[in-house]
Write an enzyme that holds these catalytic residues in place. Structure first.
Site, PDB file in Angstrom:
ATOM      1  N   ASP A   1     -11.224   2.675   4.035  1.00 48.82           N
ATOM      2  CA  ASP A   1     -11.685   1.132   3.692  1.00 48.82           C
ATOM      3  C   ASP A   1     -13.307   1.087   3.913  1.00 48.82           C
ATOM      4  O   ASP A   1     -13.777   0.209   3.536  1.00 48.82           O
ATOM      5  CB  ASP A   1     -11.126   0.610   5.032  1.00 48.82           C
ATOM      6  CG  ASP A   1      -9.942  -0.402   4.768  1.00 48.82           C
ATOM      7  OD1 ASP A   1      -9.751  -0.603   3.764  1.00 48.82           O
ATOM      8  OD2 ASP A   1      -9.162  -0.276   5.687  1.00 48.82           O
TER       9      ASP A   1
ATOM     10  N   LYS B   1       0.765  -1.180  -0.119  1.00 49.50           N
ATOM     11  CA  LYS B   1      -0.043   0.053   0.219  1.00 49.50           C
ATOM     12  C   LYS B   1       0.990   1.179  -0.064  1.00 49.50           C
ATOM     13  O   LYS B   1       0.560   2.406  -0.779  1.00 49.50           O
ATOM     14  CB  LYS B   1      -0.782  -0.021   1.089  1.00 49.50           C
ATOM     15  CG  LYS B   1      -2.129  -0.987   1.025  1.00 49.50           C
ATOM     16  CD  LYS B   1      -2.795  -1.388   2.506  1.00 49.50           C
ATOM     17  CE  LYS B   1      -3.947  -2.547   2.179  1.00 49.50           C
ATOM     18  NZ  LYS B   1      -4.722  -2.992   3.227  1.00 49.50           N
TER      19      LYS B   1
ATOM     20  N   GLN C   1      -5.001  -1.724   9.424  1.00 47.58           N
ATOM     21  CA  GLN C   1      -4.616  -2.922   8.846  1.00 47.58           C
ATOM     22  C   GLN C   1      -5.446  -4.041   9.647  1.00 47.58           C
ATOM     23  O   GLN C   1      -5.007  -4.063  10.889  1.00 47.58           O
ATOM     24  CB  GLN C   1      -3.034  -3.201   8.605  1.00 47.58           C
ATOM     25  CG  GLN C   1      -3.050  -4.597   7.746  1.00 47.58           C
ATOM     26  CD  GLN C   1      -3.520  -4.449   6.239  1.00 47.58           C
ATOM     27  OE1 GLN C   1      -3.700  -3.610   5.812  1.00 47.58           O
ATOM     28  NE2 GLN C   1      -4.018  -5.758   5.807  1.00 47.58           N
TER      29      GLN C   1
HETATM   30  N1  GUN Z   1      -7.105  -7.023   5.774  1.00 47.00           N
HETATM   31  C1  GUN Z   1      -7.304  -7.812   4.831  1.00 47.00           C
HETATM   32  N2  GUN Z   1      -7.986  -6.747   3.887  1.00 47.00           N
HETATM   33  C2  GUN Z   1      -8.041  -5.815   4.202  1.00 47.00           C
HETATM   34  C3  GUN Z   1      -8.588  -4.549   3.691  1.00 47.00           C
HETATM   35  O1  GUN Z   1      -9.206  -4.506   2.536  1.00 47.00           O
HETATM   36  N3  GUN Z   1      -8.226  -3.399   4.699  1.00 47.00           N
HETATM   37  C4  GUN Z   1      -7.793  -3.639   5.884  1.00 47.00           C
HETATM   38  N4  GUN Z   1      -7.687  -2.524   6.525  1.00 47.00           N
HETATM   39  N5  GUN Z   1      -7.128  -4.630   6.460  1.00 47.00           N
HETATM   40  C5  GUN Z   1      -7.335  -5.724   5.524  1.00 47.00           C
END
Ligand code: GUN
Length: 287
Positions: free
Chosen positions: A120, A53, A97
């Site tokens: 998100d 990311k 995350q």
């Molecule tokens: N863990 C797995 N997929 C995601 C996601 O799309 N966002 C976040 N914050 N954590 C994740």
């Protein structure tokens, strides 16, 4: 039957190119989009995702700020960090995350993120807005799948869409986006009876199960569009989806590969949501 490969890697690259230009334009007007990423603990998969990311942000010119907290961090400390970021004008998007360690209340943590910085789209406010079709942000994976279908000119209206998986991150929001696009939606899960038969009714089948190669040829109607959300690690360090690609691609009209399908689209949508948040925050202040 020849199938269309729904190449998320390629579309994500095209989107990133367009977003780089958009960020450049924003910078010329005095606005730099910023994304804060919080990671708690040492989960190796989470570390890989967070690094990706950050790299994506760099590529398009978004500023990223990483906060790595220890596994045993106190909940109050995490909430205080979120408060600080909520009030930081350099930060347009905040992402925690997942998963976070068990001693932390995930619901409480996600609710602390300001909804207009919740890129998100996991905050109940944004979940509600998505439900009524009034959302600023949609969760990245389902939103990325919609982009992939649109780019391939796959019409959703009136189609039978079967979503396998009912998670808050993928299955439920995916179903809502499909419903808003006028598909007839069925949500299946681990307790669904006759899963195979239900999947066989799908014009568009979306697999978000988390079981490697679970969807075999006998789950799929001839000519169906098959979207594979699965990311399952293999013993040799590789990656495989929830769909048996070799077999299913023989009868599908279009299918996503793993890797190179949904994954890159999820990442591209995070950038898109962050830029959108920046534009929302700086509206009226741009030169
Ligand atoms: N863990 C797995 N997929 C995601 C996601 O799309 N966002 C976040 N914050 N954590 C994740």
């Amino acid at each position: 039957m020849a199938y269309t490969l729904l190449n998320g890697k390629d579309l994500a690259l095209r989107m990133k190119k367009a977003m780089s230009a958009q960020v450049e334009e924003l910078k010329n007007k005095g606005a730099i989009p910023g994304l804060a990423v919080i990671i708690v603990g040492n989960d190796p998969a989470s570390r890989i995702y967070v690094n990706s990311k950050k790299r994506d942000c760099e590529e398009v010119g978004i500023r990223s700020f990483e906060y790595a907290l220890p596994e045993d961090v106190q909940e109050e400390q995490l909430l205080e960090l979120i408060d600080t970021l909520n009030n930081d004008d350099n930060v347009d998007g905040i992402l925690v995350q997942l998963p976070i360690p068990d001693h932390l209340d995930e619901g409480k943590v996600l609710r602390r993120i300001r909804p207009d910085k919740d890129v998100d789209a996991f905050h109940p406010y944004n979940v509600g807005e998505l439900m009524i079709g009034n959302h600023a942000f949609a969760p990245c994976t389902p939103a990325g799948i919609m982009e992939l279908l649109k780019d391939a000119k796959i019409d959703v209206e009136g189609k039978n869409c079967v979503v396998v998986g009912r998670s808050n991150i993928v299955g439920k929001p995916m179903s809502m986006l499909m419903l808003h696009a006028n598909a007839t939606v069925t949500i299946c899960h681990s307790r669904t009876k006759n899963l195979k038969d239900v999947c066989k009714t799908a014009d568009i089948l979306i697999a978000a199960i988390g079981k490697p190669n679970y969807i075999t040829r006998d789950f799929v109607k001839e000519g169906a569009v098959v979207i594979d959300v699965g990311i399952n690690r293999t013993a040799d360090g590789g990656m495989t989806g929830d769909v048996d690609f070799t077999e299913v691609s023989k009868i599908a009209s279009a299918i996503t590969p793993v890797p190179g399908g949904v994954g890159p689209m999820t990442r591209a949508m995070l950038l898109k949501n962050t830029i959108k948040a920046c534009i929302m925050h700086k509206r009226g202040k741009l030169s």
